[in-house]
Every structure is written in C-alpha cells, then in structure tokens.
Scaffold this active site. Structure first.
Site, short mmCIF file in Angstrom:
data_model
loop_
_atom_site.label_atom_id
_atom_site.label_comp_id
_atom_site.label_asym_id
_atom_site.label_seq_id
_atom_site.Cartn_x
_atom_site.Cartn_y
_atom_site.Cartn_z
N THR A 152 0.82 -1.22 0.00
CA THR A 152 0.00 0.00 0.00
C THR A 152 0.85 1.27 0.00
OG1 THR A 152 -1.80 -1.10 1.14
CG2 THR A 152 -1.73 1.29 1.30
N GLY A 191 2.73 -2.71 8.62
CA GLY A 191 2.96 -3.38 9.90
C GLY A 191 4.37 -3.91 10.01
N GLY A 417 -23.99 -0.09 30.24
CA GLY A 417 -22.80 0.58 30.76
C GLY A 417 -21.69 -0.39 31.08
N GLU A 440 -6.62 -5.83 3.73
CA GLU A 440 -6.66 -6.76 2.60
C GLU A 440 -7.68 -6.34 1.54
OE1 GLU A 440 -4.70 -9.50 1.92
OE2 GLU A 440 -3.48 -8.76 3.56
N ASP A 442 -10.54 -2.80 0.62
CA ASP A 442 -11.81 -2.23 1.05
C ASP A 442 -12.95 -3.17 0.67
OD1 ASP A 442 -14.31 -0.57 -0.05
OD2 ASP A 442 -13.45 0.49 1.66
#
Length: 689
Positions: A152, A191, A417, A440, A442
């Site tokens: 990417t 990553g 809550g 991987e 959209d």
C-alpha cells in the site's frame, strides 16, 4: 432436488433436548480441533496481556506483543502453512485454523502474526523460488527474521497496478535501484515497519531499459545493525511511525521511503518472471494483465485469514453479550422477580439472529479454508478453481468483517454501561477490528471483484478484464441472451411450487422448508445479477463511456455480490447441518439454519415484495416466524456460545460475567444465575415454544 436437513421441525417442543456444548464445539472445530486447542492453550498462557494493555506505554506494548509472537512461533502454531523442509507444518488449512482462533485473544498479537507469517512470509513463499525459500523461510518461521509487507502507498491502496514506487534494473552493477518518486508513493500503514522489521517485501514498478514491466515484488532490507549492534534504518531508507491509531496499538505500523536503495538482482521474487544479468525480462505468462492477476492471486491467504479473524472476534462479543443477558435482570415483567434480559423478545431479536449468522459464517469460512488448502496444496490445479477461490475469499472477507463490526457494536449496546468499561473487552474489540473492513482490500472494492466474476460469466472466461472491460463485455451480449442465461425465470416456478397451495401463502406454512428458503435466496441473486447486466448494457448502448456506466451501476453491482454471498453462505450452512448425525446438536443447528435464512429474507422483504415474490401477509408471517425461532433458540443460547470454546481466561470481563444479583434475589445454589441445567433448559424450550 429436495434438501433434507433431517430435522423434525414440527416435533413436539417438550421432546427437545439441549445440545452438549462440547459436542457442538467438536463440530465447529472440525478436523483441526487439535490445532485450535493448541492456540487456546497459548492464549491462556499469555492472557495477562489483556488486563495490562491500558497501563502500558506504546513501545512497551509493542515489545510485549513481539515477545509473545516469538514465543508462540516456538510452539509451531505460526508455521503450519509453510513447507516441512523449511521447518513448517505443510498444512495451509491448519494455518488458517490457528490464525482465526488466535482472534479470541489480543488482536495486536493476531495482526503481528498475520504480518510476519501471513503477509511477509506468505509473499516470500508464494512469489519466491527455492533460493528465497532456503535463505529466508527458516528464519521467518521461527521469528528471527522479521519482515514487512510493503504494498500500500499513500496514493494507491486497492489499485495496486498503479503503484508509483519503482525498481529500475542497473545492468552495470547487476542491481535493482528502488525509488520513491514522490511523497504520495511512500509505503504507508506498513505493519512491523516502525520498530521491528528488518526486511520488507516491496511491490514496485519494474523498469528495464526505460520500459515498464508492471508491478513485481522485491526483498528490500529496511534496517541494518550498526557498529554497536543496534538496528538502524538501512542506507537510503527513511522510516516514520504512523503514530497513534484507533486500535491495534501493539502493532508498529510505519511509513517507508526509498532513495536510490540498491538490492541484488536475486532479490526479485521471481516465481512468475525473471531478469537475466544482461537485463532480459522473461515470463511464462505472456499477458501482463494475467501475470499481475496471477501474482496478486497467490496472496489470497491474507483475505481468507482476515475474514476468519473477524468472525472469531464476533464470537467473543457474542459470548460476552449472551452470558451477560442470562445473568442481568431488569424490570418486573412477568411477576415479582425482575426479568432476565435474554427473556425479553427485543433482546432476543438483537442477539440471536446475529448468533445464527455467526454459525453460518463459521461454516462458510471452514469451506473456504478447505478450498484454499486444495488449491495451494496442488489438489486442484485448474485455473477455474483458483479464480473461484479468489472470488469466494474476497466476498467472505467482506461479509465476515462487516458482520464483526455490526455484531461487536450490537453486543456492546446490549451490555449497557457494563459493556462500555475497558475491562469488558468491547473497547478493544471495537477499536482493533474496525480496520478489518479495509484490511486486505476495502470491502466494497472486494465485492466489485466478486461481481466482476458473476457478470463476466455471461461472456465467458475473462480473468484479465478490468471493471471497464467487463462493462463492454456484458454490453456485447444481446439483451434476450442475458435474460436467457439467468436462472431466475426457472427459479420463479420453483418458488411458487414451494409455497402453500402453489401461490403466495397467508400464513407461516412452508417458511421452514429449506428448499423454499434457498430458492428465495437464489431467485434474488439471479434477478439482481441479471438486472445489473441489463443496466450495464443499456448504458453502453446509449453511448455512455464504460467508466461512467460502471460508476452509475456500481450500487447494483455490489448488491449482486451481496446477494450472491448470502446464498453461498446459507448453502454451505445447510449442507454442513444436513450431513450431521441426528441428535440434539443437529436439531439445535437446524434452528439456526432456519433463523439465518429467514433473517436474510426478512431483511430484504421490500425487494421481495417489489419483485412480486412476497405478499404483505407473507411478509408479516416471515417476521412472526423469526420471532418464534428466537424464542426457540433462547433456552439453548448459552450452550451455543459455550460451543465457541473461548477460554475463560481471555474473556476477562468481570462486570459482565461476575454475579449480578438484585436485592432479595440471591443466586441459586449449585449453578450460576441464568445458567440452566439440561433439564431446566428442556423445560424452557417447551415453555418458549
């Protein structure tokens, strides 16, 4: 051909026996039960991390995650998918089972494992040749060679063919020169890059003698050791931390720039193309388009893995929400004692259809993993099987990760809550899985890939066709041929036959007929595909640019892919349950088959009514049947979520799972409030039905 689940749906409710969670878990774990149990044991061993994350600074958290990943690698669980000769297990199916089970725990660990062994290691395995395997795989498998997957770019994500990073061959030095030509070409969200990675598989445009050969993959060192033995950026490599993210703080995402970085010619991962010392480019795949799609197609394991991880993260949310709803009481609805949340019809409606969908997706994911194993192990070698795998993986990744996002949110809300506390795990589940919908690829882009396969089936096998060529291919078919090639007109009569009295029924009769349910889903799929094809053809025939036509019809194209995946998932679920031996487990899963099918039909009632396939009365009957199925599933909901096998140690949600007692309502002796014995469950089944 009738589809018989072998389940007596009209059996007297008092004869219903609760399923055994352990037996259900054996069904879910399947052939890789031992692998999944190994991962569960490893998760328990490192479960303390889940309770410490909020107190750790980012760098400490990242280093803890790396330490756990390397410890887990030593057990062999991360190497199942690699060849045995290099220290792996030689079983890709086992690798998928291990990875998706890891999603029960800290998701930074999961993603770090995915980057190191799935993306980086998978690229070396699938795109490299024997010399790369021998040099790198042993270290990748044991975690001593840490790497990144640099595809990417800031300017290009899904459109991989347009990546701007270049790798230019220098014949004088027998090297490639890797260059980031402008800032939009920086490798982004990578990553393992910001802190730990030493190597990266970099995707770049290969240039030789002033000519581009398209995108190829190269092994590029991004860090080297200095004189003091410390890792520092390699010469010509600039590394920047992506900074604080919505989640996954334990993963060191970074940005990479390359300024004239020189790498040996051998660092080209050359399974599909080679460059000689003299600079001669050669490939057995002559078509550049097919070469690119073949290269990218080998990386399909990442999509399969992410989809499975999303489904398993949804399981954790389901366990927390169902168990809380079986303990928490609210208002006096039926007597002096306050009512359990899960006894309320709306609460059942919120959770139990999602539970049915989770089971259905689990089964479809297992089938997909088996497809992946068959193709990558060489059991299936034909091109059609590989293309079907790529389409199936794209679609299930999309629906699986969207399901995770929706399920985790609904389960958080259902816990009030208490679910908002970080200790209840929902904060991490929401933040860490949110990116799965764009990991991987959209999800909308992936569904376009699915639809492309569906639509080009009209015109034959056109794997190289991009979306605009696909439009022109479809437009070249005569309109009557499009209608002829759809099965919808054939299914129409079948749907009518399955309805009571051969027409639209006015009551619930026939709704629990599996053939009817599948016929409705198939009819919708075929009609939507046919409609999208007709719209594409009309647009081109009217003189519009194919790109403009596709943009205009895009929502219909994606709707076709969604309808296709609904049908694929449900058919997989039906087939799996039909193949089980009769017993309480099969009957319980039969209820979920019905609930999942009618959930989908109910969600798209407007379309079925617009298409003349459902009357208003029938629509109301579907809604009533979904309500009834939720009531029937409610008494066994605890057994159904226990069957997921999420270890208690990793649930770590004391405010959700600890005792919730109202004044004057002490817990019963011998079992937890809301956790019924088998006999009590059978009584509740009878009462609810």
């Amino acid at each position: 051909m009738a589809t018989d689940l072998g389940v007596a749906r009209d059996a007297a409710p008092e004869h219903t026996v609760a399923p055994d969670p352990a037996a259900l878990q054996r069904i879910l774990d399947g052939k890789y039960a031992e692998v999944r149990d190994l991962v569960r044991r490893n998760l328990v061993e490192h479960a303390d991390l889940l309770g410490e994350v909020d107190d750790l600074d980012r760098e400490t958290y990242r280093d803890r995650v790396l330490a756990i990943v390397q410890q887990v690698a030593a057990t062999g669980q991360t190497g199942f998918g690699f060849p045995e000769e290099h220290g792996g297990g030689g079983d890709i199916g086992a690798s998928i089972a291990a990875f998706e089970t890891l999603a029960f725990g800290d998701l930074s660990v999961l993603v770090k494992v995915g980057v190191q062994f799935g993306l980086f290691g998978g690229a070396v395995l699938q795109l490299g040749t024997q010399r790369h395997h021998a040099a790198y795989l042993p270290g990748i498998i044991d975690g001593t060679i840490l790497g990144s997957f640099a595809m990417t770019e800031s300017g290009h994500g899904s459109n991989v063919q347009a990546l701007a990073t270049t790798a230019t061959y220098d014949v004088a030095t027998d090297e490639f020169v890797v260059e980031t030509p402008h800032d939009a070409a920086r490798k982004d969200y990578i990553g393992n890059a910001a802190r730990h990675g030493e190597l990266a598989v970099v995707f770049a445009q290969l240039h030789i003698g002033g000519e581009s050969q398209g995108v190829h993959a190269f092994i590029v060192p991004i860090r080297v050791r200095d004189d003091a033995g410390e890792l520092v950026p390699a010469p010509g490599v600039r590394i920047e931390d992506c900074g604080h993210k919505m989640g996954l703080q334990g993963v060191d995402n970074g940005r990479l720039w390359f300024d004239g970085v020189r790498i040996p010619r051998e660092n080209l991962l050359d399974r599909f193309a080679t460059v000689s010392p003299a600079g001669v480019y050669s490939s057995e795949i002559e078509s550049p388009g097919r070469r690119f799609f073949t290269t990218i197609g080998t990386l399909v394991q990442g999509r399969v893995s992410v989809g499975g991880a999303g489904i398993n993260a949804a399981k954790v949310a389901m366990v927390l929400a169902v168990r809380y709803a079986e303990r928490r009481r609210q208002f006096e609805a039926t007597g002096e004692q306050e009512e359990l949340l899960l006894d309320y019809g709306q609460h059942q409606r919120r959770l139990l259809p999602l539970l049915a969908q989770t089971y259905a997706l689990h089964v479809a994911q297992e089938d997909l993993a088996a497809e992946l194993h068959a193709v990558f192990s060489g059991e299936k070698t034909d091109g059609r099987s590989r293309r079907a795998l790529e389409s199936h993986a794209a679609g299930l990744k999309a629906v699986g990760t969207w399901h995770a996002t929706r399920t985790i949110q609904e389960c958080r809300e259902a816990c009030g809550g208490a679910g908002y506390l970080s200790a209840s795990r929902f904060a991490a589940l929401k933040a860490d899985t949110d990116v799965f919908t764009t990991f991987e690829g959209d999800n909308h882009v992936l569904l376009q890939l699915v639809a492309k396969g569906l639509l080009t089936d009209y015109a034959g096998d056109f794997q190289d066709a991009d979306q605009f060529e696909m439009v022109k291919l479809v437009a070249g078919i005569a309109l009557d041929e499009i209608v002829k090639r759809t099965r919808a007109h054939q299914l129409l009569d079948r749907v009518r036959d399955l309805l009571p009295t051969g027409a639209e029924g006015e009551d619930e009769a026939g709704l629990l007929d599996t053939d009817y349910q599948l016929a409705m889903l198939r009819y919708r799929e075929e009609q939507v595909i046919s409609s999208a094809a007709r719209r594409l053809k009309r647009g081109v025939d009217s003189g519009m640019n194919p790109g403009a036509v596709f943009s205009q019809v895009q929502p219909h194209v994606i709707a076709a892919a969604r309808a296709h995946m609904d049908r694929v998932v449900q058919e997989a679920f039906v087939a799996r349950v039909a193949g089980l031996e009769d017993g309480p487990e099969k009957r319980a899963l039969g209820l979920l088959v019905d609930l999942n099918a009618l959930r989908m039909i109910e969600a798209d009632r407007a379309w079925f009514m617009e298409s003349g396939r459902m009357s208003a009365a029938r629509s109301k009957a579907v809604r009533r049947e979904v309500d009834a199925l939720c009531r029937r599933v409610r008494p066994i909901a605890r057994q159904l979520v226990d069957a997921f096998g999420v270890p208690e140690e990793v649930l770590r949600a004391p405010d959700l799972l600890g005792p919730v007692v109202t004044a004057g309502d002490p817990p019963a002796v011998g079992h937890e409030p809301g956790h019924h014995t088998q006999g009590e469950t059978a009584e509740r089944v009878a009462e609810s039905a």
